[in-house]
Design a protein around this motif. Sequence first.
Motif, PDB file in Angstrom:
ATOM      1  N   TYR A 119       0.700  -1.144   0.036  1.00 22.21           N
ATOM      2  CA  TYR A 119      -0.126   0.171  -0.242  1.00 22.21           C
ATOM      3  C   TYR A 119       0.821   1.288   0.222  1.00 22.21           C
ATOM      4  CZ  TYR A 119      -4.034  -2.670   1.494  1.00 22.21           C
ATOM      5  OH  TYR A 119      -4.908  -3.771   1.330  1.00 22.21           O
ATOM      6  N   ALA A 120       0.322   1.916  -0.716  1.00 20.83           N
ATOM      7  CA  ALA A 120       1.681   3.211  -1.142  1.00 20.83           C
ATOM      8  C   ALA A 120       0.806   4.275  -1.924  1.00 20.83           C
ATOM      9  CB  ALA A 120       2.759   3.047  -2.243  1.00 20.83           C
ATOM     10  N   TYR A 121       1.191   5.569  -1.649  1.00 23.44           N
ATOM     11  CA  TYR A 121       0.639   6.890  -2.053  1.00 23.44           C
ATOM     12  C   TYR A 121       1.609   6.909  -3.143  1.00 23.44           C
ATOM     13  CZ  TYR A 121      -1.483  11.683  -2.616  1.00 23.44           C
ATOM     14  OH  TYR A 121      -2.350  12.434  -3.063  1.00 23.44           O
ATOM     15  N   PRO A 122       1.327   7.235  -4.260  1.00 26.65           N
ATOM     16  CA  PRO A 122       2.191   7.765  -5.527  1.00 26.65           C
ATOM     17  C   PRO A 122       3.231   8.775  -5.504  1.00 26.65           C
ATOM     18  CG  PRO A 122       0.504   7.318  -6.872  1.00 26.65           C
ATOM     19  CD  PRO A 122       0.290   7.305  -5.445  1.00 26.65           C
ATOM     20  N   LYS A 123       2.726   9.869  -4.318  1.00 22.32           N
ATOM     21  CA  LYS A 123       3.488  11.586  -4.180  1.00 22.32           C
ATOM     22  C   LYS A 123       4.354  11.136  -3.414  1.00 22.32           C
ATOM     23  CE  LYS A 123       0.583  14.059  -7.173  1.00 22.32           C
ATOM     24  NZ  LYS A 123      -0.434  15.219  -6.718  1.00 22.32           N
ATOM     25  N   CYS A 124       4.156   9.562  -2.391  1.00 24.65           N
ATOM     26  CA  CYS A 124       5.475  10.086  -1.079  1.00 24.65           C
ATOM     27  C   CYS A 124       6.710   9.558  -1.662  1.00 24.65           C
ATOM     28  CB  CYS A 124       4.025   8.821  -0.163  1.00 24.65           C
ATOM     29  SG  CYS A 124       6.077   8.449   0.711  1.00 24.65           S
ATOM     30  N   MET A 125       7.789  10.150  -1.059  1.00 25.08           N
ATOM     31  CA  MET A 125       9.108  10.419  -1.274  1.00 25.08           C
ATOM     32  C   MET A 125       9.534   8.646  -0.735  1.00 25.08           C
ATOM     33  SD  MET A 125       9.620  11.770  -4.015  1.00 25.08           S
ATOM     34  CE  MET A 125      11.910  11.604  -3.686  1.00 25.08           C
ATOM     35  N   THR A 126       8.774   8.417   0.699  1.00 24.78           N
ATOM     36  CA  THR A 126       9.248   7.046   1.068  1.00 24.78           C
ATOM     37  C   THR A 126       8.960   6.041   0.795  1.00 24.78           C
ATOM     38  OG1 THR A 126       9.410   8.686   3.324  1.00 24.78           O
ATOM     39  CG2 THR A 126       9.895   6.218   3.631  1.00 24.78           C
ATOM     40  N   CYS A 127       7.638   6.242   0.362  1.00 26.83           N
ATOM     41  CA  CYS A 127       7.097   5.054  -0.498  1.00 26.83           C
ATOM     42  C   CYS A 127       7.650   4.339  -2.090  1.00 26.83           C
ATOM     43  CB  CYS A 127       5.333   5.279  -1.118  1.00 26.83           C
ATOM     44  SG  CYS A 127       4.418   5.467  -0.177  1.00 26.83           S
ATOM     45  N   ARG A 128       8.288   5.808  -2.106  1.00 28.13           N
ATOM     46  CA  ARG A 128       9.303   6.158  -4.344  1.00 28.13           C
ATOM     47  C   ARG A 128      10.183   5.423  -3.822  1.00 28.13           C
ATOM     48  NH1 ARG A 128       8.592  11.580  -7.036  1.00 28.13           N
ATOM     49  NH2 ARG A 128       6.450  11.256  -7.002  1.00 28.13           N
ATOM     50  N   LYS A 129      11.145   5.019  -2.686  1.00 30.03           N
ATOM     51  CA  LYS A 129      12.381   4.125  -2.306  1.00 30.03           C
ATOM     52  C   LYS A 129      12.216   2.775  -1.572  1.00 30.03           C
ATOM     53  CE  LYS A 129      13.960   8.875   0.144  1.00 30.03           C
ATOM     54  NZ  LYS A 129      14.436   8.933   1.505  1.00 30.03           N
ATOM     55  N   ALA A 130      10.764   2.751  -0.968  1.00 33.45           N
ATOM     56  CA  ALA A 130      11.010   1.862  -0.931  1.00 33.45           C
ATOM     57  C   ALA A 130      10.447   1.011  -2.158  1.00 33.45           C
ATOM     58  CB  ALA A 130       9.127   1.129   0.253  1.00 33.45           C
ATOM     59  N   LYS A 131       9.723   0.832  -2.741  1.00 31.82           N
ATOM     60  CA  LYS A 131       9.071   0.266  -3.983  1.00 31.82           C
ATOM     61  C   LYS A 131      10.591   0.359  -5.198  1.00 31.82           C
ATOM     62  CE  LYS A 131       6.295   1.437  -8.216  1.00 31.82           C
ATOM     63  NZ  LYS A 131       5.527   1.979  -9.063  1.00 31.82           N
ATOM     64  N   SER A 132      11.656   1.252  -5.006  1.00 29.66           N
ATOM     65  CA  SER A 132      12.675   1.022  -6.118  1.00 29.66           C
ATOM     66  C   SER A 132      13.271  -0.108  -5.285  1.00 29.66           C
ATOM     67  CB  SER A 132      13.675   2.677  -5.732  1.00 29.66           C
ATOM     68  OG  SER A 132      14.778   1.814  -6.640  1.00 29.66           O
ATOM     69  N   TRP A 133      13.154  -0.039  -3.784  1.00 29.34           N
ATOM     70  CA  TRP A 133      14.220  -1.201  -3.020  1.00 29.34           C
ATOM     71  C   TRP A 133      13.444  -2.504  -3.002  1.00 29.34           C
ATOM     72  CZ3 TRP A 133      13.074  -5.445  -0.183  1.00 29.34           C
ATOM     73  CH2 TRP A 133      14.195  -5.889  -0.057  1.00 29.34           C
ATOM     74  N   LEU A 134      12.528  -2.589  -3.141  1.00 24.22           N
ATOM     75  CA  LEU A 134      11.338  -3.780  -4.027  1.00 24.22           C
ATOM     76  C   LEU A 134      12.049  -4.377  -5.299  1.00 24.22           C
ATOM     77  CD1 LEU A 134       7.694  -2.969  -2.374  1.00 24.22           C
ATOM     78  CD2 LEU A 134       9.531  -4.885  -1.535  1.00 24.22           C
ATOM     79  N   GLU A 135      11.496  -3.487  -6.337  1.00 27.02           N
ATOM     80  CA  GLU A 135      12.120  -3.892  -7.762  1.00 27.02           C
ATOM     81  C   GLU A 135      13.395  -4.170  -7.459  1.00 27.02           C
ATOM     82  OE1 GLU A 135      10.943  -0.292  -9.660  1.00 27.02           O
ATOM     83  OE2 GLU A 135       8.649  -0.511  -9.948  1.00 27.02           O
ATOM     84  N   LYS A 136      14.469  -3.564  -6.990  1.00 27.16           N
ATOM     85  CA  LYS A 136      16.114  -4.032  -7.800  1.00 27.16           C
ATOM     86  C   LYS A 136      16.087  -5.277  -6.464  1.00 27.16           C
ATOM     87  CE  LYS A 136      17.495   0.974  -6.173  1.00 27.16           C
ATOM     88  NZ  LYS A 136      18.644   2.187  -5.064  1.00 27.16           N
ATOM     89  N   ASN A 137      15.965  -5.873  -5.547  1.00 26.85           N
ATOM     90  CA  ASN A 137      16.146  -6.504  -5.160  1.00 26.85           C
ATOM     91  C   ASN A 137      14.982  -7.491  -5.657  1.00 26.85           C
ATOM     92  OD1 ASN A 137      17.975  -6.518  -2.634  1.00 26.85           O
ATOM     93  ND2 ASN A 137      16.962  -4.671  -2.896  1.00 26.85           N
TER      94      ASN A 137
END
Length: 117
Positions: A5-23
């Motif tokens: 669950y995330a909010y697209p404009k949230c920077m913390t959400c973007r960082k977490a999403k990036s981490w999930l994708e990278k891993n």
Amino acid sequence: MITYYAYPKCMTCRKAKSWLEKNGVEYNEIHISENPPTKEQLSEIHKASGLDLKKFFNTSGLVYRSLSLKDKLSTMSEDQQLELLASNGMLIKRPLAWNGEKALLGFKETEYQDTWL
């Protein structure tokens, strides 16, 4: 698979999403303000997290402040708090990641690594 669950404009959400994708962690992303978790889902997630329910509130959010929840939460029952969280996804600390057994609030790289890898 993780329900994320995330909010697209949230920077913390973007960082977490990036981490999930990278891993290479598979996840299903849900827009938290458009489709917040239900009261029942939040209850399950809360139990799995082992955290105090008050930790689920986005205390820095505008909705939290506009409702003056800082003063009200201590007098609310768990059931009332769950209902309130389910009524507005912007009240929920984000991102919220959950796989049916484990749940994480916010994003700390070490927690994500220890939990999802």
